[in-house]
Design a protein around this motif. Structure first.
Motif, PDB file in Angstrom:
ATOM      1  N   ALA A 188      29.183  45.932  30.041  1.00 62.43           N
ATOM      2  CA  ALA A 188      30.603  45.768  29.683  1.00 62.43           C
ATOM      3  C   ALA A 188      31.473  44.849  30.583  1.00 62.43           C
ATOM      4  CB  ALA A 188      31.368  47.103  29.853  1.00 62.43           C
ATOM      5  N   ALA A 189      30.988  44.692  31.953  1.00 58.78           N
ATOM      6  CA  ALA A 189      31.639  43.572  32.817  1.00 58.78           C
ATOM      7  C   ALA A 189      31.358  42.223  32.451  1.00 58.78           C
ATOM      8  CB  ALA A 189      31.256  43.883  34.108  1.00 58.78           C
ATOM      9  N   ALA A 190      30.070  42.093  32.043  1.00 59.82           N
ATOM     10  CA  ALA A 190      29.686  40.577  31.539  1.00 59.82           C
ATOM     11  C   ALA A 190      30.502  40.283  30.292  1.00 59.82           C
ATOM     12  CB  ALA A 190      28.281  40.737  31.374  1.00 59.82           C
ATOM     13  N   ASP A 191      30.494  41.370  29.391  1.00 59.00           N
ATOM     14  CA  ASP A 191      31.057  41.050  28.100  1.00 59.00           C
ATOM     15  C   ASP A 191      32.435  40.691  28.085  1.00 59.00           C
ATOM     16  OD1 ASP A 191      28.838  41.624  26.834  1.00 59.00           O
ATOM     17  OD2 ASP A 191      29.364  43.709  26.041  1.00 59.00           O
ATOM     18  N   LEU A 205      36.650  36.261  28.246  1.00 62.50           N
ATOM     19  CA  LEU A 205      37.684  35.499  28.722  1.00 62.50           C
ATOM     20  C   LEU A 205      37.278  34.134  28.659  1.00 62.50           C
ATOM     21  CD1 LEU A 205      39.054  36.463  32.543  1.00 62.50           C
ATOM     22  CD2 LEU A 205      38.635  34.171  31.604  1.00 62.50           C
ATOM     23  N   LEU A 206      36.096  33.554  29.026  1.00 63.52           N
ATOM     24  CA  LEU A 206      35.658  32.185  29.182  1.00 63.52           C
ATOM     25  C   LEU A 206      35.629  31.574  27.636  1.00 63.52           C
ATOM     26  CD1 LEU A 206      32.525  32.855  31.520  1.00 63.52           C
ATOM     27  CD2 LEU A 206      34.818  31.210  31.866  1.00 63.52           C
ATOM     28  N   VAL A 232      33.337  33.651  35.755  1.00 62.92           N
ATOM     29  CA  VAL A 232      31.812  33.205  35.983  1.00 62.92           C
ATOM     30  C   VAL A 232      31.393  34.005  37.066  1.00 62.92           C
ATOM     31  CG1 VAL A 232      30.267  31.280  36.747  1.00 62.92           C
ATOM     32  CG2 VAL A 232      32.021  30.926  35.295  1.00 62.92           C
ATOM     33  N   ALA A 233      32.040  34.415  38.152  1.00 67.92           N
ATOM     34  CA  ALA A 233      31.452  34.994  39.432  1.00 67.92           C
ATOM     35  C   ALA A 233      31.244  36.482  38.854  1.00 67.92           C
ATOM     36  CB  ALA A 233      32.779  34.974  40.558  1.00 67.92           C
ATOM     37  N   VAL A 234      32.182  37.126  38.000  1.00 70.64           N
ATOM     38  CA  VAL A 234      31.765  38.359  37.430  1.00 70.64           C
ATOM     39  C   VAL A 234      30.409  38.410  36.591  1.00 70.64           C
ATOM     40  CG1 VAL A 234      32.348  39.985  35.721  1.00 70.64           C
ATOM     41  CG2 VAL A 234      33.913  39.147  37.467  1.00 70.64           C
ATOM     42  N   LEU A 235      30.193  37.129  36.130  1.00 67.09           N
ATOM     43  CA  LEU A 235      28.920  37.174  35.288  1.00 67.09           C
ATOM     44  C   LEU A 235      27.719  37.123  36.406  1.00 67.09           C
ATOM     45  CD1 LEU A 235      29.516  34.510  32.592  1.00 67.09           C
ATOM     46  CD2 LEU A 235      29.132  36.818  32.318  1.00 67.09           C
TER      47      LEU A 235
END
Length: 305
Positions: free
Chosen positions: A208-211, A216-217, A230-233
């Motif tokens: 879910a965090a990556a999605d 956002l991007l 990108v850092a979250v990814l």
């Protein structure tokens, strides 16, 4: 010698009651006349005089008085250039006095009535200003809550209003400022998505965090929070034990923001749970802590020079 008769208590009370009623009636009559005089202060006045009075109230910041005078002008002179301008000024006075719902109603009514008016670009611009302020001013000023973490329905409507100004009326005097406000709002929306992705990341909901970071991007490219996304990814892929995607995200982050604290393991820096026990502390997130870290680094760099 005859004894004088004294009036009975009932008669005295009756006379006193009549006197009270007479005095009260006189007072009410005066108050009523004063109220009627104030209410009809603009009755029969030329349209120019009423407009000038309302405009003077606007200049002095007396928004309530200005709104009242403009409404009286419209009631007496329902047609003409002064009336059209009075309708516009009414909406502005309502906006300045914090009557945002009334201002939106006035603006929408004007747009429906005069869709090709020469000042229609301003009406859309003003609606954007109102929607930018509606439902958020109190939260920001009193409780210091971040707008991006609240309901974004009205800020999104404000973005659409400014977009109308930019796309339909690109040569208007309001287009440039509308573009700037759209950029600020885009960052607000991007920050909201980042907050959500960090929420999932903290709870190890890595997919879910990556999605949300990818959303956002894709939706808000070039926002002020794209490197954080990108850092979250990178963190999400690390949590999912996908070294290939994690390495790709890390490479992109190093290229675009080599000093990002996620590269040294200092991010996300989540606020302490103890903060939630203080109802007056205001809200903070890992995004806030990132901003504080950046400000501290900039200050240290300045001292180093």
């Amino acid at each position: 010698m005859t004894e004088r008769s004294t009036p009975s208590r009932a008669v005295v009370r009756l006379v006193s009651l009549l006197l009270i009623v007479a005095v009260a009636g006189t007072g009410c009559s005066r108050v009523g006349k004063m109220f009627k005089k104030n209410k009809d202060a603009d009755e029969g006045q030329p349209v120019e005089a009423i407009y000038e009075k309302a405009h003077k109230s606007m200049t002095n910041g007396n928004w309530a008085s200005a709104e009242l005078s403009f409404k009286r002008l419209v009631a007496q002179y329902p047609y003409g250039p002064y009336t059209e301008q009075a309708l516009i000024e009414t909406a502005y006075a309502q906006y300045k006095s914090g009557k945002h719902d009334d201002a939106i109603s006035s603006i929408d009514r004007f747009i429906r009535t005069y869709p090709t008016h020469r000042n229609i670009a301003y009406l859309y611009y003003l609606r954007g200003l109102v929607n930018s302020s509606r439902d958020t001013v109190f939260l920001q000023k009193v409780w210091r809550l971040d707008v991006s973490r609240r309901d974004l329905a009205t800020p999104m409507q404000a973005y659409n209003d400014f977009q109308i100004v930019v796309e339909r009326y690109p040569n208007s005097r309001y287009a440039q400022d509308a573009r700037k406000r759209m950029i600020v709002l885009r960052d607000t929306f991007a920050r909201h998505e980042l907050d959500v992705s960090l929420y999932y990341l903290r709870r190890t909901a890595y997919v879910a965090a990556a999605d949300r970071a990818k959303y956002l991007l894709e939706t808000y490219p070039q926002s002020g929070y794209q490197n954080d996304a990108v850092a979250v990814l990178m963190k999400s892929y690390e949590g999912l034990a996908n070294p290939t995607l994690a390495a790709d995200a890390k490479r992109v982050l190093q290229q675009n923001d080599a000093g990002h604290p996620a590269l040294t393991g200092d991010w996300p820096d989540y606020p302490s749970n103890l903060r939630k026990l203080n109802p007056f502390a205001g809200e903070r997130s890992a995004v806030d802590n990132r901003d504080k870290l950046e400000a501290k680094r900039a200050e240290q760099a300045g001292k180093g020079e």
